[in-house]
Design an enzyme around this catalytic site. Structure first.
Site, PDB file in Angstrom:
ATOM      1  N   LYS A   1       0.862  -1.187   0.000  1.00  0.00           N
ATOM      2  CA  LYS A   1       0.000   0.000   0.000  1.00  0.00           C
ATOM      3  C   LYS A   1       0.892   1.228   0.000  1.00  0.00           C
ATOM      4  O   LYS A   1       1.502   1.581   1.010  1.00  0.00           O
ATOM      5  CB  LYS A   1      -0.914  -0.010   1.226  1.00  0.00           C
ATOM      6  CG  LYS A   1      -1.958   1.100   1.217  1.00  0.00           C
ATOM      7  CD  LYS A   1      -2.950   0.894   2.356  1.00  0.00           C
ATOM      8  CE  LYS A   1      -4.057   1.928   2.349  1.00  0.00           C
ATOM      9  NZ  LYS A   1      -3.576   3.293   2.536  1.00  0.00           N
TER      10      LYS A   1
ATOM     11  N   ASP B   1       2.108   4.997  -0.023  1.00  0.00           N
ATOM     12  CA  ASP B   1       1.613   6.196   0.646  1.00  0.00           C
ATOM     13  C   ASP B   1       1.709   7.385  -0.303  1.00  0.00           C
ATOM     14  O   ASP B   1       2.657   8.160  -0.278  1.00  0.00           O
ATOM     15  CB  ASP B   1       2.437   6.440   1.914  1.00  0.00           C
ATOM     16  CG  ASP B   1       1.642   7.223   2.936  1.00  0.00           C
ATOM     17  OD1 ASP B   1       0.444   7.455   2.695  1.00  0.00           O
ATOM     18  OD2 ASP B   1       2.224   7.589   3.965  1.00  0.00           O
TER      19      ASP B   1
ATOM     20  N   LYS C   1      -2.554  -2.479   8.070  1.00  0.00           N
ATOM     21  CA  LYS C   1      -1.767  -1.262   8.310  1.00  0.00           C
ATOM     22  C   LYS C   1      -0.499  -1.549   9.111  1.00  0.00           C
ATOM     23  O   LYS C   1      -0.535  -2.248  10.115  1.00  0.00           O
ATOM     24  CB  LYS C   1      -2.616  -0.244   9.083  1.00  0.00           C
ATOM     25  CG  LYS C   1      -3.852   0.221   8.318  1.00  0.00           C
ATOM     26  CD  LYS C   1      -3.501   1.220   7.245  1.00  0.00           C
ATOM     27  CE  LYS C   1      -3.218   2.566   7.841  1.00  0.00           C
ATOM     28  NZ  LYS C   1      -3.661   3.680   7.026  1.00  0.00           N
TER      29      LYS C   1
HETATM   30  S1  IVH Z   1      -7.124  -0.318  -3.997  1.00  0.00           S
HETATM   31  C1  IVH Z   1     -10.740  -0.775  -3.060  1.00  0.00           C
HETATM   32  N1  IVH Z   1      -4.547  -0.754  -4.016  1.00  0.00           N
HETATM   33  O1  IVH Z   1      -5.097   3.366  -0.376  1.00  0.00           O
HETATM   34  C2  IVH Z   1     -10.217   0.344  -3.775  1.00  0.00           C
HETATM   35  N2  IVH Z   1      -5.368   1.213  -2.980  1.00  0.00           N
HETATM   36  O2  IVH Z   1      -7.103   3.602   1.791  1.00  0.00           O
HETATM   37  C3  IVH Z   1      -9.187   1.054  -3.027  1.00  0.00           C
HETATM   38  N3  IVH Z   1      -3.601   2.655  -2.073  1.00  0.00           N
HETATM   39  O3  IVH Z   1      -7.378   5.560  -1.880  1.00  0.00           O
HETATM   40  C4  IVH Z   1      -7.963   1.210  -3.777  1.00  0.00           C
HETATM   41  N4  IVH Z   1      -1.905   1.388  -2.665  1.00  0.00           N
HETATM   42  O4  IVH Z   1      -4.903   5.821  -2.456  1.00  0.00           O
HETATM   43  C5  IVH Z   1      -5.531   0.065  -3.632  1.00  0.00           C
HETATM   44  N5  IVH Z   1      -2.268  -1.263  -4.122  1.00  0.00           N
HETATM   45  C6  IVH Z   1      -3.277  -0.434  -3.746  1.00  0.00           C
HETATM   46  C7  IVH Z   1      -3.020   0.759  -3.065  1.00  0.00           C
HETATM   47  C8  IVH Z   1      -4.102   1.575  -2.695  1.00  0.00           C
HETATM   48  C9  IVH Z   1      -2.270   2.516  -2.081  1.00  0.00           C
HETATM   49  C10 IVH Z   1      -4.346   3.791  -1.464  1.00  0.00           C
HETATM   50  C11 IVH Z   1      -5.315   4.474  -2.408  1.00  0.00           C
HETATM   51  C12 IVH Z   1      -6.618   4.384  -1.727  1.00  0.00           C
HETATM   52  C13 IVH Z   1      -6.244   4.160  -0.308  1.00  0.00           C
HETATM   53  C14 IVH Z   1      -7.322   3.454   0.438  1.00  0.00           C
END
Ligand code: IVH
Length: 718
Positions: free
Chosen positions: A117, A119, A338
């Site tokens: 994930k 940032d 997280k």
């Molecule tokens: S999926 C289900 N994949 O995390 C759809 N999000 O807290 C949500 N993010 O707004 C997005 N890496 O900015 C997804 N590999 C990843 C991600 C990711 C970072 C962020 C994104 C999203 C937030 C959700």
């Protein structure tokens, strides 16, 4: 060139530039130098300038940055951009899986995709007939801002999609483990597609950007995410163009003209279409392997060149995703595991300066205590004077503090928007806080230094602590408290004074009973025998650590030789660079350090390397000697060196395993014990006889021992 030739060359240049871009941003395998890339780009620019009719909106030259806009227009997302529910531990993750199985039925076959994930901030990119037409920020999930002009400047965002077929073989060969186009079920570019992903900044690029901004007197960013957001949301796209923004694609919005069944296939397709896709994304059918993946990356997050705040876990199959649906803004088919936070905001209460052992004065922040990664942080580094002034860090400021990996927590910068006017600018002291000597700026560095070397009490305390430390002379029992006490009371005026300490100096000190004192005194005596490299470490020469010390000791063989060496002599040593060499020269040029070495010599420390000394024979191999009493022609050290030069070992204690005891005048209990145990006893002449009369040039060999014989009175039994 004729018109058709030019058009052909333009197409060729664009193809080449796109391919180089793809290799750089998507494959992470640059194939040409920056200069070669620029040459191609310049050629294309020149042709387009002369023939504006050949310009197309997806040309690589269009990345430079459009004219400034007065505002960003709003964009309604055709499908809302979701957020994610959080899991903080394994139990949360297992509970999520249970919920999924409750909804899909206990026998539903589950497959998962797990991805770091990042940032940064989420984006939606629209492509019509393969061409990038619009890019929008997430905004509130329903309505975002149109940042197309700025996004065009981001190298990792393709202005035109690749033909997936062209990339398929290439990618499959690249790494079968990674999302690849081998799962592709179609061969052409989608007629329309919205690609979602994250815009972010790498940690190193962020640090460099902040350093540059600070030097230009600009506000610094509090973290990589703010830096990415702030750099993207520039009214002037040429500023965005100048910022090191990167992109990872991880999802799709509405699309037509292709068929996608799941997340893993989507990642492979996105990659084939020319988008950077995270190399570390993985597909799992076993949930325990998902948990292991989460734990592995939590421990390894520092190995990544960008900040990750967790792992996103998604149910792979789109059919199952649709069945699971969304609650509020959070999909039930995905969850974010997280990681502990590594940044926090707190108040800067005060700035104090510390004087180090080499005199370098460093500023440190006293903070309102804040919990960061499970540890309460009260102090943080502020690096140096320039760091504070360039960032305009003031006492009372709200500041971002970062604590990552093994790095000492440090202040990233102030949150200027939170100021209420009560914050006080701070200026670096002009004089040493310990000895009031005017500070000097070290040439070519941001560091200030107290030049009262060897005398400044703050430096001296640090030097004593360093001298007795484990990597140096290793004297167990003297700590910070004792060092401070001896320095302030004037008992220790330099590190050599440690060898003048007696039992009385410690009597009455808290925690210092007779046993501890005698151990400590023994440790001081023992430390005189430490090898030369450890003594060099102990001197505390700036930039000279264990490795450089060993290189110097091995190469020069003695402290005298090192002191006599020139900059060039030092640089000739393998592993010693100009900075270390200059520091060594600078150190020994000072009269107070020369005086210190003289005192250490008198105190009986080993100023020459013992180890590489030539072995004369293996006569004593496997034998252990104990030396006791005063020998007529050899000091104890010389006797020990003689024994060692012939392969023997020297020990302090007599046991049945002792091969010989070498006894001199006023030998005491060790001699008695040897007699009781029946250990053979030698005098100096007997030792020399064993070595052999032919030997010469020994350390301390005063004369050869023609007349040497065993002393029958001592019961020698050969
Ligand atoms: S999926 C289900 N994949 O995390 C759809 N999000 O807290 C949500 N993010 O707004 C997005 N890496 O900015 C997804 N590999 C990843 C991600 C990711 C970072 C962020 C994104 C999203 C937030 C959700």
């Amino acid at each position: 060139m004729t018109e058709p030739d030019l058009a052909h060359r333009v197409a060729e240049l664009r193809e080449l530039l796109r391919d180089h871009n793809y290799r750089y941003y998507v494959l992470d395998e640059p194939s040409v130098s920056d200069a070669a890339y620029d040459a191609l780009l310049n050629e294309l620019r020149a042709i387009e300038a002369a023939h504006p009719d050949l310009i197309t909106p997806d040309s690589p030259t269009r990345r430079v940055g459009a004219p400034p806009a007065s505002h960003f227009s709003k964009v309604r997302h055709p499908q809302p951009m979701l957020s994610l529910g959080n899991a903080f531990n394994e139990a949360d993750l297992r509970a999520w899986r249970e919920r999924v199985l409750r909804l899909l039925g206990p026998d539903a076959p589950l497959a998962f995709v797990a991805e770091p994930k990042i940032d940064g901030l989420a984006l939606a990119l629209t492509y019509e007939d393969g061409v990038f037409v619009r890019g929008a920020t997430r905004g509130d999930g329903e309505i975002g801002e149109d940042v197309t002009a700025n996004l065009k400047t981001v190298g990792g965002i393709p202005l035109r999609l690749r033909e997936p077929a062209a990339a398929a073989g290439h990618l499959a060969a690249h790494d079968p483990e990674r999302p690849s186009s081998s799962v592709l079920r179609h061969s052409s570019v989608p007629s329309s597609i919205e690609v979602r992903g994250e815009i972010y900044m790498r940690s190193a690029d962020f640090e460099a950007l902040n350093t540059r901004l600070a030097a230009e007197g600009e506000k610094v960013f509090a973290n990589t995410r703010n830096a990415a957001a702030g750099s993207l949301r520039q009214k002037d796209p040429t500023i965005s163009a100048d910022r090191p923004l990167r992109f990872f694609a991880y999802a799709v919005g509405p699309f037509s003209g292709i068929d996608l069944q799941g997340q893993w296939q989507t990642l492979g397709t996105l990659r084939a279409l020319g988008f950077p896709v995270n190399h570390d994304a993985r597909h799992f059918s076993d949930f325990d392997a998902v948990l292991e993946y989460c734990h592995t990356w939590m421990a390894r997050r520092d190995a990544l060149p960008y900040e990750v705040d967790g792992i996103v876990i998604k149910i792979d199959a789109f059919a199952q995703q649709n069945e699971l649906g969304v609650v509020g803004r959070d999909p039930r088919w995905a969850i974010a595991f997280k990681f502990p936070a590594r940044e926090a905001t707190t108040r800067l209460l005060n700035i104090v300066v510390n004087v180090g052992r080499t005199g370098v004065v460093t500023p440190n922040a006293e903070l309102e205590p804040v919990i960061l990664g499970g540890v309460t942080v009260r102090n943080a580094s502020l690096h140096n004077a320039d760091y504070i002034t360039q960032r305009d860090i003031r006492i009372g400021d709200s500041v971002t503090v970062k604590r990552a990996g093994d790095v000492i927590p440090y202040v990233v910068g102030p949150l200027v928007s939170r100021r209420d006017g009560s914050e006080q600018p701070w200026s670096f002291p002009t004089h040493c806080p310990a000895c009031a000597t005017p500070l000097e700026r070290i040439a070519g560095e941001s560091a200030w230094r107290c030049p009262n070397f060897g005398i400044c009490p703050a430096q001296l305390v640090r030097r004593v602590e360093h001298f007795v430390g484990r990597g140096a002379l290793d004297i167990v029992g003297i700590g910070e408290k004792q060092a401070e006490l001896f320095v302030t009371s004037g008992i220790i005026k330099d590190v050599a004074d440690i060898y003048t300490l007696t039992a009385e100096h410690f009597q009455g000190m808290e925690g210092f009973g007779p046993k501890k004192i005698s151990n400590l005194l023994a440790a001081i005596v023992e430390s005189q025998q430490r090898p030369l490299d450890r003594l060099i470490v102990g001197l505390g020469i700036r930039f000279v650590g264990a490795v450089a010390a060993r290189d110097l000791a091995n190469h020069f063989g003695s402290l005298d030789a090192i002191m006599a060496a020139t900059q060039a002599d030092l640089e000739a040593v393998d592993g010693i660079g100009p900075v270390v060499a200059a520091s060594v020269v600078d150190f020994f040029r000072r009269p107070e350090e020369q005086a210190l070495v003289a005192k250490l010599r008198t105190a009986g420390l080993r100023l020459s390397a013992g180890a590489p000394r030539e072995r004369h024979s293996e006569t004593f191999a496997g034998q252990t000697f104990v030396i006791t009493g005063t020998l007529p022609g050899l000091s104890r050290e010389q006797a020990a060196e003689l024994i060692q030069a012939h392969g023997g070992k020297v020990s302090e204690n007599v046991s049945k395993k002792t091969s010989y005891v070498v006894a001199g005048v006023s030998a005491g209990s060790k001699l008695t014990k040897a007699q009781q145990l029946g250990v053979p006893i030698l005098d100096e002449a007997g030792l020399r006889a064993l070595v052999g009369a032919s030997d010469s040039g020994e350390p301390g060999t005063v004369s050869t021992a023609e007349s040497a014989s065993a002393n029958p009175q001592l019961g020698l039994d050969l």
